[in-house]
Design an enzyme around this catalytic site. Structure first.
Site, PDB file in Angstrom:
ATOM      1  N   ASP A 176      45.419 -48.529 -55.313  1.00 13.46           N
ATOM      2  CA  ASP A 176      46.196 -47.281 -55.323  1.00 13.46           C
ATOM      3  C   ASP A 176      45.258 -46.086 -55.541  1.00 13.46           C
ATOM      4  OD1 ASP A 176      47.450 -47.146 -58.778  1.00 13.46           O
ATOM      5  OD2 ASP A 176      45.629 -48.074 -57.971  1.00 13.46           O
ATOM      6  N   HIS A 232      38.102 -48.672 -65.593  1.00 13.02           N
ATOM      7  CA  HIS A 232      39.080 -49.764 -65.489  1.00 13.02           C
ATOM      8  C   HIS A 232      38.878 -50.597 -64.204  1.00 13.02           C
ATOM      9  CE1 HIS A 232      41.270 -48.089 -68.875  1.00 13.02           C
ATOM     10  NE2 HIS A 232      41.469 -46.954 -68.258  1.00 13.02           N
TER      11      HIS A 232
HETATM   12  O1  RIB Z   1      45.504 -48.669 -66.456  1.00 13.36           O
HETATM   13  C1  RIB Z   1      44.491 -48.407 -65.535  1.00 13.36           C
HETATM   14  C2  RIB Z   1      44.913 -48.765 -64.147  1.00 13.36           C
HETATM   15  O2  RIB Z   1      46.007 -47.952 -63.731  1.00 13.36           O
HETATM   16  C3  RIB Z   1      43.805 -48.513 -63.114  1.00 13.36           C
HETATM   17  O3  RIB Z   1      43.951 -49.403 -62.050  1.00 13.36           O
HETATM   18  C4  RIB Z   1      44.093 -47.119 -62.655  1.00 13.36           C
HETATM   19  O4  RIB Z   1      43.593 -46.863 -61.343  1.00 13.36           O
HETATM   20  C5  RIB Z   1      45.601 -47.118 -62.643  1.00 13.36           C
HETATM   21  O5  RIB Z   1      46.009 -47.709 -61.420  1.00 13.36           O
HETATM   22 CA    CA Z   2      44.033 -48.522 -59.741  1.00 11.98          CA
END
Ligand code: RIB
Ligand code: CA
Length: 317
Positions: free
Chosen positions: A13, A243
């Site tokens: 995303d 992340h």
């Molecule tokens: O919590 C972090 C996640 O949520 C990552 O994948 C960030 O891109 C959002 O999608």
């Molecule tokens: Ca993400």
């Protein structure tokens, strides 16, 4: 010395940390991105598709990009987290319109087709909400026996969430899809906030990435300014969290990650919706969830790899 190549599909995303992860993958000769599939979360699904196609073009690739669903597996859609990633998913920047065509298949169709073609050599790397994976399981219930591992950025098993105190964003945005995936028998490795909250980059790191790789690294530097500002204003911190890049590195550098194994459930309704818990339930398949990692080494390798992104592109094109 031959290097092990990982054939992967990134379900994404994009989104700023997604963009970091995708360019990290393109810069790593150990990764062969078989395709990308797109999902809502940080942005609307149509924006995710546009950005994934742009990110492939930026890296000099003609990667197949198949669009995913536009709403969660069961619950009603939520608004994208544009306050974290910007109105187009690229922070303060507008998003270019790519020339790279979109694959004609849906994300679920593409995932199942690649599973049939690549089998156990295929790794799925979902770094957004999990609706496409849930629909792929509905399309082909034998998927768990066909593909290799599914390395997911998501969840918060031993720590608080980041959207509510209970839930991490990717699970919060589609808890029913996560429950479908975690109980499916897929070989899941969950890379959650348990470790990704401790993997940091500061502004100077993105200056270094941009200096080493003015085109691709410069783009990542520019979009990351918005992401760093979000962390500064909402968390009072001088760093952002890596992340999604952590999930990619769990594939390429598995020695840097430590896991526990247990069935993990997802709460579906109410105030704790999206809460992920390790449970003692022999009737559910176990999954692995990361509980520790070498944060400093992950950060260093992330920076060093992205500094080479332009050179890797030039050597290929
Ligand atoms: O919590 C972090 C996640 O949520 C990552 O994948 C960030 O891109 C959002 O999608
Ligand atoms: Ca993400």
């Amino acid at each position: 010395m031959t290097i092990q190549t990982h054939k992967i599909i990134i379900d994404t995303d994009p989104g700023i940390d997604d963009a970091l992860a995708i360019q990290l993958a393109y810069a790593d000769p150990r990764i062969d991105i078989v395709g990308m599939t797109t999902i809502f979360g940080n942005v609307y699904t149509h924006q995710a598709t546009r950005n994934a196609r742009h990110l492939a073009e930026l890296a000099g690739h003609s990667t197949r990009v198949a669009e995913g669903v536009h709403k969660p597996y069961v619950q009603a859609p939520r608004e994208p987290s544009h306050y974290v990633h910007g109105k187009e998913g690229y922070g303060d920047l507008d998003a270019p319109t790519p020339n790279l065509p979109q694959d004609s298949r849906t994300a679920a169709e593409f995932i199942c087709a690649m599973a049939d073609e690549h089998g156990k050599s295929l790794t799925l790397c979902p770094i957004g909400p999990l609706a496409n994976i849930a629909h792929a399981l509905d399309l082909d219930p034998d998927l768990p026996n066909k593909i290799g591992s599914v390395v997911i950025m998501g969840g918060a098993v031993t720590v608080p969430g980041n959207v509510t105190s209970h839930a991490e964003a990717n699970i919060y945005n589609d808890p029913h899809a996560a429950e479908r995936v975690f109980s499916s028998g897929l070989d899941v490795r969950l890379v959650g906030l348990d470790i990704t909250s401790n993997i940091h980059c500061v502004a100077a790191d993105f200056d270094e990435i941009g200096a080493g790789s003015p085109e691709i690294g410069g783009f990542l530097h520019d979009i990351s300014e918005f992401y760093l500002r979000f962390y500064r204003e909402f968390a009072g911190s001088d760093h952002c969290c890596l992340h999604d890049p952590a999930a990619l590195m769990a594939i390429t550098d598995p020695d840097l990650f430590t896991y526990e194994e247990s069935p993990v459930t997802v709460l579906l309704e109410g105030e704790e919706a999206g809460n992920t818990n390790a449970v003692d339930d022999a009737s559910r398949p176990a999954i692995r969830f990361a509980t520790a990692c070498n944060e400093a080494e992950i950060r260093n390798r992330f920076i060093e790899r992205l500094r080479t992104a332009d050179a890797v592109k030039a050597a290929r094109t």
